[in-house]
Design a protein around this motif. Structure first.
Motif, PDB file in Angstrom:
ATOM      1  N   GLN A  41       0.736  -1.119   0.228  1.00 24.27           N
ATOM      2  CA  GLN A  41       0.080  -0.030   0.032  1.00 24.27           C
ATOM      3  C   GLN A  41       0.755   0.994  -0.017  1.00 24.27           C
ATOM      4  O   GLN A  41       1.966   1.361   0.576  1.00 24.27           O
ATOM      5  CB  GLN A  41      -0.732   0.030   1.142  1.00 24.27           C
ATOM      6  CG  GLN A  41      -1.831  -1.174   1.531  1.00 24.27           C
ATOM      7  CD  GLN A  41      -2.484  -1.353   2.733  1.00 24.27           C
ATOM      8  OE1 GLN A  41      -3.296  -0.559   3.189  1.00 24.27           O
ATOM      9  NE2 GLN A  41      -1.797  -1.949   3.604  1.00 24.27           N
TER      10      GLN A  41
ATOM     11  N   SER B 258      -4.219   1.418  -1.795  1.00 21.34           N
ATOM     12  CA  SER B 258      -4.181   0.113  -1.262  1.00 21.34           C
ATOM     13  C   SER B 258      -3.643  -0.853  -2.312  1.00 21.34           C
ATOM     14  O   SER B 258      -2.913  -2.004  -2.004  1.00 21.34           O
ATOM     15  CB  SER B 258      -5.409  -0.342  -0.815  1.00 21.34           C
ATOM     16  OG  SER B 258      -6.355  -0.541  -1.924  1.00 21.34           O
TER      17      SER B 258
ATOM     18  N   TYR C 232      -5.464  -6.264  -2.321  1.00 21.14           N
ATOM     19  CA  TYR C 232      -4.787  -6.735  -0.910  1.00 21.14           C
ATOM     20  C   TYR C 232      -5.849  -7.778  -0.291  1.00 21.14           C
ATOM     21  O   TYR C 232      -6.957  -8.056  -1.035  1.00 21.14           O
ATOM     22  CB  TYR C 232      -4.746  -5.551  -0.013  1.00 21.14           C
ATOM     23  CG  TYR C 232      -6.276  -4.853   0.375  1.00 21.14           C
ATOM     24  CD1 TYR C 232      -7.072  -5.243   1.366  1.00 21.14           C
ATOM     25  CD2 TYR C 232      -6.595  -3.743  -0.340  1.00 21.14           C
ATOM     26  CE1 TYR C 232      -8.469  -4.932   1.779  1.00 21.14           C
ATOM     27  CE2 TYR C 232      -7.810  -3.296  -0.014  1.00 21.14           C
ATOM     28  CZ  TYR C 232      -8.556  -3.647   0.911  1.00 21.14           C
ATOM     29  OH  TYR C 232      -9.810  -2.962   1.028  1.00 21.14           O
TER      30      TYR C 232
ATOM     31  N   VAL D  72      -6.770  -9.783   3.712  1.00 25.58           N
ATOM     32  CA  VAL D  72      -6.367  -9.572   4.941  1.00 25.58           C
ATOM     33  C   VAL D  72      -6.123 -10.880   5.692  1.00 25.58           C
ATOM     34  O   VAL D  72      -5.692 -11.001   6.856  1.00 25.58           O
ATOM     35  CB  VAL D  72      -7.568  -9.145   5.600  1.00 25.58           C
ATOM     36  CG1 VAL D  72      -7.899  -7.626   5.262  1.00 25.58           C
ATOM     37  CG2 VAL D  72      -8.954  -9.652   5.770  1.00 25.58           C
TER      38      VAL D  72
ATOM     39  N   PHE E  15      -0.853  -8.498   5.538  1.00 21.95           N
ATOM     40  CA  PHE E  15      -1.660  -7.211   5.392  1.00 21.95           C
ATOM     41  C   PHE E  15      -1.596  -6.183   6.753  1.00 21.95           C
ATOM     42  O   PHE E  15      -1.691  -6.716   7.886  1.00 21.95           O
ATOM     43  CB  PHE E  15      -3.069  -7.068   5.234  1.00 21.95           C
ATOM     44  CG  PHE E  15      -3.635  -5.790   5.012  1.00 21.95           C
ATOM     45  CD1 PHE E  15      -3.962  -5.068   3.957  1.00 21.95           C
ATOM     46  CD2 PHE E  15      -4.616  -5.239   6.285  1.00 21.95           C
ATOM     47  CE1 PHE E  15      -4.527  -3.899   3.630  1.00 21.95           C
ATOM     48  CE2 PHE E  15      -5.214  -3.977   5.999  1.00 21.95           C
ATOM     49  CZ  PHE E  15      -5.257  -3.412   5.008  1.00 21.95           C
TER      50      PHE E  15
ATOM     51  N   PRO F 125      -2.866  -2.794   8.356  1.00 16.17           N
ATOM     52  CA  PRO F 125      -3.572  -1.339   8.513  1.00 16.17           C
ATOM     53  C   PRO F 125      -2.951  -0.189   8.594  1.00 16.17           C
ATOM     54  O   PRO F 125      -1.961  -0.055   9.466  1.00 16.17           O
ATOM     55  CB  PRO F 125      -4.639  -1.649   9.638  1.00 16.17           C
ATOM     56  CG  PRO F 125      -4.461  -3.132   9.753  1.00 16.17           C
ATOM     57  CD  PRO F 125      -3.291  -3.658   9.612  1.00 16.17           C
TER      58      PRO F 125
ATOM     59  N   THR G 244      -9.222   2.005  -2.104  1.00 16.91           N
ATOM     60  CA  THR G 244      -9.363   0.748  -2.028  1.00 16.91           C
ATOM     61  C   THR G 244      -9.779  -0.069  -3.215  1.00 16.91           C
ATOM     62  O   THR G 244     -10.842   0.492  -3.985  1.00 16.91           O
ATOM     63  CB  THR G 244     -10.262   0.234  -0.859  1.00 16.91           C
ATOM     64  OG1 THR G 244     -10.647  -1.217  -0.796  1.00 16.91           O
ATOM     65  CG2 THR G 244     -11.967   0.728  -1.017  1.00 16.91           C
TER      66      THR G 244
ATOM     67  N   ALA H 139      -9.330  -9.572  -0.817  1.00 15.63           N
ATOM     68  CA  ALA H 139     -10.201  -9.493   0.199  1.00 15.63           C
ATOM     69  C   ALA H 139     -11.562  -9.941  -0.136  1.00 15.63           C
ATOM     70  O   ALA H 139     -12.094  -9.581  -1.096  1.00 15.63           O
ATOM     71  CB  ALA H 139     -10.184  -8.128   1.000  1.00 15.63           C
TER      72      ALA H 139
ATOM     73  N   GLY I 180     -13.642  -9.118   4.672  1.00 13.41           N
ATOM     74  CA  GLY I 180     -12.343  -8.476   4.770  1.00 13.41           C
ATOM     75  C   GLY I 180     -11.908  -6.898   4.017  1.00 13.41           C
ATOM     76  O   GLY I 180     -11.374  -6.456   4.657  1.00 13.41           O
TER      77      GLY I 180
ATOM     78  N   GLU J 163     -13.486  -4.811   7.116  1.00 15.42           N
ATOM     79  CA  GLU J 163     -12.507  -4.927   8.206  1.00 15.42           C
ATOM     80  C   GLU J 163     -11.132  -4.059   7.858  1.00 15.42           C
ATOM     81  O   GLU J 163     -10.791  -3.067   8.457  1.00 15.42           O
ATOM     82  CB  GLU J 163     -12.007  -6.271   8.453  1.00 15.42           C
ATOM     83  CG  GLU J 163     -10.907  -6.393   9.380  1.00 15.42           C
ATOM     84  CD  GLU J 163     -10.192  -7.875   9.203  1.00 15.42           C
ATOM     85  OE1 GLU J 163      -9.080  -7.815   9.811  1.00 15.42           O
ATOM     86  OE2 GLU J 163     -10.932  -8.838   8.958  1.00 15.42           O
ATOM     87  N   ALA J 164     -10.838  -3.965   6.806  1.00 14.48           N
ATOM     88  CA  ALA J 164      -9.667  -3.276   6.146  1.00 14.48           C
ATOM     89  C   ALA J 164      -9.712  -1.801   6.180  1.00 14.48           C
ATOM     90  O   ALA J 164      -9.134  -0.872   6.632  1.00 14.48           O
ATOM     91  CB  ALA J 164      -9.168  -3.602   4.782  1.00 14.48           C
TER      92      ALA J 164
ATOM     93  N   THR K 149      -8.507   1.645   8.758  1.00 20.15           N
ATOM     94  CA  THR K 149      -7.558   2.831   8.372  1.00 20.15           C
ATOM     95  C   THR K 149      -8.091   4.028   9.119  1.00 20.15           C
ATOM     96  O   THR K 149      -7.578   5.112   9.166  1.00 20.15           O
ATOM     97  CB  THR K 149      -7.832   3.252   7.029  1.00 20.15           C
ATOM     98  OG1 THR K 149      -9.262   3.328   6.805  1.00 20.15           O
ATOM     99  CG2 THR K 149      -7.534   2.013   6.080  1.00 20.15           C
TER     100      THR K 149
END
Length: 345
Positions: free
Chosen positions: A96, A109, A112, A114, A123, A125, A133, A279, A283, A286-287, A291
């Motif tokens: 990233q 990003s 990606y 997770v 990964f 964060p 993203t 992801a 995922g 979550e990612a 952030t």
């Protein structure tokens, strides 16, 4: 800041104050590359910056290039913008891009996932104000099984085929997917044969210190052992003269799209394994949450669905129109130096 730090130009994503591009799709002077898949790392740029673990992958795919490697977390300042690269967990060397300028932080990003795997850094964060993203699998239906369950299924299928004297052919993209599959194979079942496109990248991984089980080329295996073997090859090998040498084999395809029954049917393979280097829906959420970003910009994939969901959560969300490919939907042959190949997930 009153103006956006990153905008879309005809060449690609552009950091305005830094005067450089991120994963541009047309030749530029300075390109920061998130990873070496063909839709993100293209030929023709005057200078490349990439995470150090991915430098040799870039060279193996693009040939001689002017490239600088940057260790994960190391900072450089370009035109007043502090740039650092952080693990994306996608493939070897994926990163990233964090950019800080006048107290504001943006993160691009790339691609990606997770879920950690054994073949690349997990990964990480990165806190930011604006997060750009991907959304390749940005629909709630996409929820991955733990990778070990997939590996167990693959090994059981291979074992069953080997007991019947049938070769097992598993199709997956030559960079990233093939090596991740390799990391989960039980080499005690039989020989692991790799297509040349896969074997070339296996060596790059090994040179970077990634453990992979022993692999051989088909010419190194006695005919009597072919029926016990598993063969890893890119999707483009399906139906080729090369693959016919394995006789009456059972074939499978590894891709996140294999979660959809119709995708496996269209591929015409015996087995589908829903293993993705992107992801899934949980995922992605979550990612993005990790952030802390209040603004999210969505690129390639199910942009509208993810943007709408994020807006409903009170975030400022929109999309960027890019030329990044849907790597899991496209076929992939051997690594090519030319721009424009789309592959991977």
């Amino acid at each position: 800041m009153s103006a956006d730090m990153v905008v879309v130009r005809k060449e690609g994503l552009y950091c305005v104050p830094g005067q450089f591009y991120i994963d541009p799709w047309r030749p530029v002077e300075r390109a920061v590359i998130t990873h070496a898949h063909g839709d993100h790392a293209r030929g023709g740029h005057q200078h490349y910056l990439a995470a150090t673990p991915g430098v040799n992958v870039m060279k193996s795919r693009l040939g001689p290039i002017n490239i600088t490697g940057l260790a994960y977390g190391e900072q450089v300042v370009h035109n007043g913008v502090t740039v650092s690269l952080h693990p994306a967990g996608h493939v070897l060397g994926s990163a990233q891009v964090r950019m800080e300028y006048r107290g504001e932080v943006w993160v691009v990003s790339g691609d990606y996932k997770v879920e950690p795997d054994r073949t690349c850094a997990p990964f990480e964060p990165v806190r930011c104000d604006t997060f750009i993203t991907e959304s390749t699998f940005g629909l709630p239906i996409y929820r991955w099984q733990p990778e070990q369950e997939i590996f167990d299924d693959v090994n059981a299928w291979w074992q069953s085929n080997a007991e019947q004297g049938r070769a097992t052919v598993l199709l997956g993209y030559s960079f990233g997917k093939a090596q991740r599959l390799l990391s989960g194979l039980d080499s005690g079942i039989g020989p692991i044969i790799c297509h040349g496109a896969v074997q070339t990248l296996n060596q790059v991984y090994r040179d970077e210190g990634v453990w992979l089980p022993p692999t051989v080329m088909v010419g190194d295996v006695p005919k009597s052992e072919i029926g016990k073997s598993i063969v890893l090859a890119p999707p483009s090998a399906a139906g080729s003269p090369w693959i016919k040498r394995f006789g009456d084999f059972s074939d499978g395809f590894a891709s996140g799209w294999m979660q959809l029954r119709g995708a496996r049917r269209r591929r015409g393979v015996d087995r589908g394994f829903a293993l993705s280097d992107h992801a899934d829906w949980p995922g992605l959420l979550e990612a993005i949450a990790a952030t802390g970003a209040q603004r999210v910009i969505v690129t390639h994939g199910s942009i509208a669905v993810l943007v709408r969901w994020l807006q409903q959560q009170g975030l400022q969300a929109s999309g960027f129109d890019t030329e990044y490919g849907d790597d899991e939907a496209e076929d992939s042959g051997p690594p090519l130096p030319a721009a424009g190949e789309a592959e991977h997930a």
